[in-house]
Design an enzyme around this catalytic site. Structure first.
Site, PDB file in Angstrom:
ATOM      1  N   ASP A   1       2.444  -3.573   5.191  1.00 54.03           N
ATOM      2  CA  ASP A   1       1.528  -3.481   4.050  1.00 54.03           C
ATOM      3  C   ASP A   1       1.516  -4.735   3.172  1.00 54.03           C
ATOM      4  O   ASP A   1       2.496  -5.466   3.130  1.00 54.03           O
ATOM      5  CB  ASP A   1       1.879  -2.242   3.206  1.00 54.03           C
ATOM      6  CG  ASP A   1       3.308  -2.188   2.716  1.00 54.03           C
ATOM      7  OD1 ASP A   1       4.215  -2.446   3.526  1.00 54.03           O
ATOM      8  OD2 ASP A   1       3.531  -1.868   1.531  1.00 54.03           O
TER       9      ASP A   1
ATOM     10  N   HIS B   1       4.430  -6.824   0.913  1.00 55.74           N
ATOM     11  CA  HIS B   1       5.645  -6.158   1.350  1.00 55.74           C
ATOM     12  C   HIS B   1       6.016  -6.606   2.760  1.00 55.74           C
ATOM     13  O   HIS B   1       7.189  -6.793   3.088  1.00 55.74           O
ATOM     14  CB  HIS B   1       5.433  -4.641   1.290  1.00 55.74           C
ATOM     15  CG  HIS B   1       6.702  -3.855   1.287  1.00 55.74           C
ATOM     16  ND1 HIS B   1       6.727  -2.485   1.430  1.00 55.74           N
ATOM     17  CD2 HIS B   1       8.010  -4.229   1.167  1.00 55.74           C
ATOM     18  CE1 HIS B   1       7.970  -2.066   1.390  1.00 55.74           C
ATOM     19  NE2 HIS B   1       8.769  -3.094   1.228  1.00 55.74           N
TER      20      HIS B   1
ATOM     21  N   TYR C   1       0.860  -1.181   0.000  1.00 56.56           N
ATOM     22  CA  TYR C   1       0.000   0.000   0.000  1.00 56.56           C
ATOM     23  C   TYR C   1       0.894   1.227   0.000  1.00 56.56           C
ATOM     24  O   TYR C   1       2.064   1.169   0.398  1.00 56.56           O
ATOM     25  CB  TYR C   1      -1.015   0.007   1.137  1.00 56.56           C
ATOM     26  CG  TYR C   1      -0.547   0.075   2.577  1.00 56.56           C
ATOM     27  CD1 TYR C   1       0.559   0.832   2.995  1.00 56.56           C
ATOM     28  CD2 TYR C   1      -1.255  -0.592   3.563  1.00 56.56           C
ATOM     29  CE1 TYR C   1       0.931   0.916   4.313  1.00 56.56           C
ATOM     30  CE2 TYR C   1      -0.884  -0.525   4.908  1.00 56.56           C
ATOM     31  CZ  TYR C   1       0.216   0.237   5.267  1.00 56.56           C
ATOM     32  OH  TYR C   1       0.594   0.323   6.581  1.00 56.56           O
ATOM     33  N   THR C   2       0.335   2.355  -0.463  1.00 57.69           N
ATOM     34  CA  THR C   2       1.150   3.561  -0.586  1.00 57.69           C
ATOM     35  C   THR C   2       1.521   4.138   0.774  1.00 57.69           C
ATOM     36  O   THR C   2       2.598   4.706   0.943  1.00 57.69           O
ATOM     37  CB  THR C   2       0.418   4.626  -1.417  1.00 57.69           C
ATOM     38  OG1 THR C   2      -0.903   4.818  -0.889  1.00 57.69           O
ATOM     39  CG2 THR C   2       0.334   4.201  -2.882  1.00 57.69           C
TER      40      THR C   2
ATOM     41  N   GLU D   1       1.863  -0.746  -6.158  1.00 58.07           N
ATOM     42  CA  GLU D   1       1.447   0.087  -5.029  1.00 58.07           C
ATOM     43  C   GLU D   1      -0.073   0.296  -5.104  1.00 58.07           C
ATOM     44  O   GLU D   1      -0.596   0.690  -6.152  1.00 58.07           O
ATOM     45  CB  GLU D   1       2.151   1.438  -5.063  1.00 58.07           C
ATOM     46  CG  GLU D   1       3.635   1.381  -4.757  1.00 58.07           C
ATOM     47  CD  GLU D   1       3.918   1.339  -3.263  1.00 58.07           C
ATOM     48  OE1 GLU D   1       2.961   1.387  -2.463  1.00 58.07           O
ATOM     49  OE2 GLU D   1       5.108   1.250  -2.897  1.00 58.07           O
TER      50      GLU D   1
END
Length: 246
Positions: A148, A138, A31-32, A95
C-alpha cells in the site's frame, strides 16, 4: 482560479498510541486494506488490535483525526527507511480508505485525493523536517510484506501540489539509466531496506526484487515485474537525482 479544498476533519480518538520519543521527520501513507471504512475504523479504535494511525481519509474526502500528532501511533509496524527502524516513533501515519489488493483494490476518488493533498500540506507545514525523501508509502518502508497504497495511488498529483517529488519527462531525459550492477545500491541510497547483506557486500536477490516492486508501484505503476528494465533504471536515476539534495 480554483478555490482551495475545504478539508473537513473530525476528532475520533483511538486509544492505541504511546509517547513519542523523537521529533517527527517522516510521513507514511497507507491504504486501510479492509472491506469498509467502518471496519477499518473499528480496528484502529480497538485496544486489542494495537493498530492506529494519526488520520484516516475516507473516499468522500472526510477526515478522521485518531491520534494527536505529538503521540506515537501504531501504523508502520516492522519497517525501515534510510537505515532507521521504529518509524512509528518519528512519523505521522495517514490511512486512506481503500479495500486494497485483498478486498477489491480500486482507484482513489478525486475528492479523496484532494483531501489527502490538503491534509498532507497541513502536516508538512507543521513539521518542516519532513522533506520530500521522507514522504513514503507503507510499501517503501516494508517492501517484503506491504503493497500500500499501491499502484493506483496518484503520486504525481501529490508532487504537483508540493507533497513529495515525482520526475517529469524533462527529468527523465536529463539522466542516464542506472547501471544494472548499481540497482541495489541506488535503491539503498534512496532509502529502501534490502535485507541482509552478504560478507562480500552483495544483497540477497529477494530483498532487491521486493524493494524494486515497491519502487515500481510508486514510480512505474504499469510495470510491477521486479525486474530492472531500462525504463525502471531510467526512473531510478531520475528519482535519485531529484532527491539528491534532500
Amino acid at each position: 482560479m480554483t478555490p482551495p479544498f475545504a478539508l473537513t476533519v473530525r476528532w475520533q480518538p483511538s486509544p492505541n498510541h504511546g509517547p513519542r520519543p523523537c521529533a517527527v521527520d517522516t510521513l507514511v501513507l497507507h491504504y486501510t486494506g479492509m472491506p469498509t471504512a467502518a471496519a477499518a475504523l473499528e480496528r484502529m479504535c480497538d485496544p486489542q488490535a494495537e493498530v492506529s494511525a494519526h488520520y484516516m481519509v475516507d473516499e468522500d474526502g472526510s477526515v478522521l483525526h485518531l491520534v494527536e500528532e505529538g503521540r506515537r501511533a501504531w501504523h508502520a509496524g516492522v519497517s525501515e527507511w534510510r537505515g532507521e527502524g521504529d518509524l512509528n516513533s518519528r512519523s505521522i501515519g495517514v490511512e486512506i480508505v481503500n479495500p486494497g489488493h485483498e478486498f477489491g483494490y480500486r482507484p482513489f476518488p478525486a475528492i479523496q485525493m484532494q483531501a489527502v493533498i490538503a491534509l498532507c500540506q497541513q502536516i508538512l507545514a507543521r513539521h518542516p523536517a519532513i522533506t520530500p525523501c521522507r514522504i513514503v508509502a507503507h510499501a517503501d518502508i516494508a517492501p517484503s510484506r506491504k503493497e500500500d497504497p499501491g499502484e493506483l495511488f496518484d503520486w504525481p498529483l501529490l508532487a504537483a501540489a508540493g507533497v513529495g517529488f515525482f520526475p517529469c519527462e524533462a527529468d527523465l531525459r536529463a539522466v542516464a539509466p542506472v547501471a544494472g550492477r548499481d540497482v541495489a545500491g541506488c535503491l539503498a541510497r534512496l532509502g529502501y531496506p534490502l535485507g541482509p547483506v552478504a560478507a562480500d557486500g552483495r544483497v540477497g536477490g529477494v530483498g532487491v526484487e521486493k524493494a524494486l516492486i515497491a519502487f515500481q508501484r510508486r514510480y512505474c505503476p504499469t510495470n510491477l515485474s521486479g525486474q530492472a528494465d531500462l525504463s525502471t533504471r531510467q526512473m531510478l536515476a531520475a528519482v535519485e537525482k531529484g532527491l539528491s539534495s534532500c
